[in-house]
Write a protein that holds these residues in place. Structure first.
Motif, short mmCIF file in Angstrom:
data_model
loop_
_atom_site.label_atom_id
_atom_site.label_comp_id
_atom_site.label_asym_id
_atom_site.label_seq_id
_atom_site.Cartn_x
_atom_site.Cartn_y
_atom_site.Cartn_z
N SER A 26 0.79 -1.30 0.16
CA SER A 26 -0.04 0.02 0.01
C SER A 26 0.78 1.27 0.05
O SER A 26 0.22 2.32 -0.11
N ASP A 27 2.04 1.06 0.05
CA ASP A 27 2.98 2.10 -0.04
C ASP A 27 3.34 2.74 -1.36
O ASP A 27 3.92 4.01 -1.60
N ASP A 67 -2.33 -9.29 -8.07
CA ASP A 67 -3.68 -9.32 -7.28
C ASP A 67 -3.56 -8.93 -5.63
O ASP A 67 -4.42 -8.32 -5.16
N LEU A 68 -2.45 -9.37 -5.16
CA LEU A 68 -2.12 -8.88 -3.89
C LEU A 68 -2.07 -7.33 -3.62
O LEU A 68 -2.54 -6.77 -2.57
N TYR A 69 -1.30 -6.82 -4.69
CA TYR A 69 -1.33 -5.22 -4.44
C TYR A 69 -2.75 -4.60 -4.69
O TYR A 69 -3.00 -3.70 -3.87
N ALA A 74 -7.33 -2.01 -2.00
CA ALA A 74 -8.77 -2.17 -1.90
C ALA A 74 -9.08 -2.03 -0.18
O ALA A 74 -9.93 -1.50 0.15
N LEU A 75 -8.02 -2.80 0.48
CA LEU A 75 -8.30 -2.69 2.03
C LEU A 75 -8.02 -1.54 2.40
O LEU A 75 -8.79 -1.07 3.34
N GLU A 76 -6.84 -0.56 2.06
CA GLU A 76 -6.72 0.64 2.45
C GLU A 76 -7.82 1.61 2.04
O GLU A 76 -8.00 2.47 2.78
N ASN A 77 -8.64 1.28 1.12
CA ASN A 77 -9.62 2.18 0.63
C ASN A 77 -10.68 1.89 1.35
O ASN A 77 -12.07 2.58 1.36
N ALA A 78 -10.93 0.77 2.07
CA ALA A 78 -12.21 0.31 2.77
C ALA A 78 -12.33 1.27 3.95
O ALA A 78 -11.39 1.67 4.44
N LEU A 97 -5.54 -13.78 -2.27
CA LEU A 97 -5.79 -12.67 -1.98
C LEU A 97 -5.97 -11.69 -3.50
O LEU A 97 -5.46 -11.95 -4.36
N ASN A 98 -7.32 -11.28 -3.47
CA ASN A 98 -7.48 -10.29 -4.84
C ASN A 98 -8.62 -9.46 -4.19
O ASN A 98 -9.15 -9.55 -3.15
N PRO A 99 -8.78 -8.18 -4.84
CA PRO A 99 -9.68 -7.13 -4.61
C PRO A 99 -10.92 -7.82 -4.32
O PRO A 99 -11.89 -7.08 -3.67
N ASP A 100 -11.54 -8.80 -5.01
CA ASP A 100 -12.88 -9.40 -4.90
C ASP A 100 -13.12 -9.77 -3.59
O ASP A 100 -14.29 -9.89 -3.13
N ILE A 101 -11.94 -10.57 -2.71
CA ILE A 101 -12.25 -10.72 -1.52
C ILE A 101 -12.99 -9.52 -0.63
O ILE A 101 -13.80 -9.62 0.22
N VAL A 102 -12.32 -8.27 -0.68
CA VAL A 102 -12.83 -7.19 -0.14
C VAL A 102 -14.21 -6.93 -0.42
O VAL A 102 -15.05 -6.56 0.62
N THR A 103 -14.66 -6.95 -1.68
CA THR A 103 -16.20 -6.79 -1.87
C THR A 103 -16.99 -7.81 -1.22
O THR A 103 -18.10 -7.54 -0.74
N LYS A 104 -16.47 -9.18 -1.41
CA LYS A 104 -17.30 -10.14 -0.88
C LYS A 104 -17.30 -9.96 0.75
O LYS A 104 -18.61 -10.01 1.30
N ALA A 105 -16.26 -9.77 1.38
CA ALA A 105 -16.41 -9.60 2.65
C ALA A 105 -17.48 -8.26 3.16
O ALA A 105 -18.15 -8.66 4.20
#
Length: 168
Positions: A26-27, A67-69, A74-78, A97-105
């Motif tokens: 995220s840096d 996907d990890l990036y 996406a986690l930082e933007n949540a 790990l991928n951005p879809d996991i953030v959406t699903k969660a």
């Protein structure tokens, strides 16, 4: 919650050397800069492995770095209060790990409770709200919670609480 990864050169590792460093996805403002940071940390290694994660409890040595990036971005933007439940979901979803996991969660998140029993009791009370008091006395809350538990993912979070997600 920030996720860091320890990236290492496999060629150096197999030769008995440790060439690598911690990198925080995220840096970096874009994936290319993140990729260059990995290359720099591993001295331009052809094969790179993730030897450790900080901030999340998973053990995928060979993630898709893009996907990890994207997941970390996406986690930082949540929403800040959702980050811990999202990480708990990702640790228990058994997916890369991928951005879809953030959406699903975020979509499946029911809430954080002191126990699943607390959630099940609240759910049952809501369903029984307009039921005759005589019938309420015969309702078995513990059995109901045990049966209801099959429809949810229950993840431990801080302060001995659980984050609950529906199994949609």
């Amino acid at each position: 919650m920030t996720i860091k990864i320890y990236v290492a050169s496999l060629e150096a590792y197999n030769a008995g050397e440790m060439v690598g460093n911690w990198v925080t996805p995220s840096d970096y403002e874009d994936y290319d800069k993140f990729r260059w940071a990995i290359m720099d940390a591993t001295k331009n290694a052809d094969e790179v492995a993730v030897h450790d994660y900080d901030g999340i409890n998973i053990s995928n040595e060979y993630p898709d770095f893009e996907d990890l990036y994207e997941f970390c971005q996406a986690l930082e933007n949540a929403d800040e209060h959702m980050r811990e439940p999202i990480i708990a979901y990702a640790e228990n979803a058994y997916e890369d790990l991928n951005p879809d996991i953030v959406t699903k969660a975020e979509d499946y998140y029911v809430g954080t409770f002191s126990s699943f029993q607390e959630y099940a009791d609240e759910w049952a009370d809501e369903q029984l709200r307009n039921t005759d008091d005589f019938l309420k006395n015969y309702f078995d809350y513990e059995s109901h919670a045990r049966d209801l538990e099959y429809d949810y993912m229950i993840c431990d979070v801080s302060d001995y609480n659980v984050a609950i997600f529906s199994n949609c």
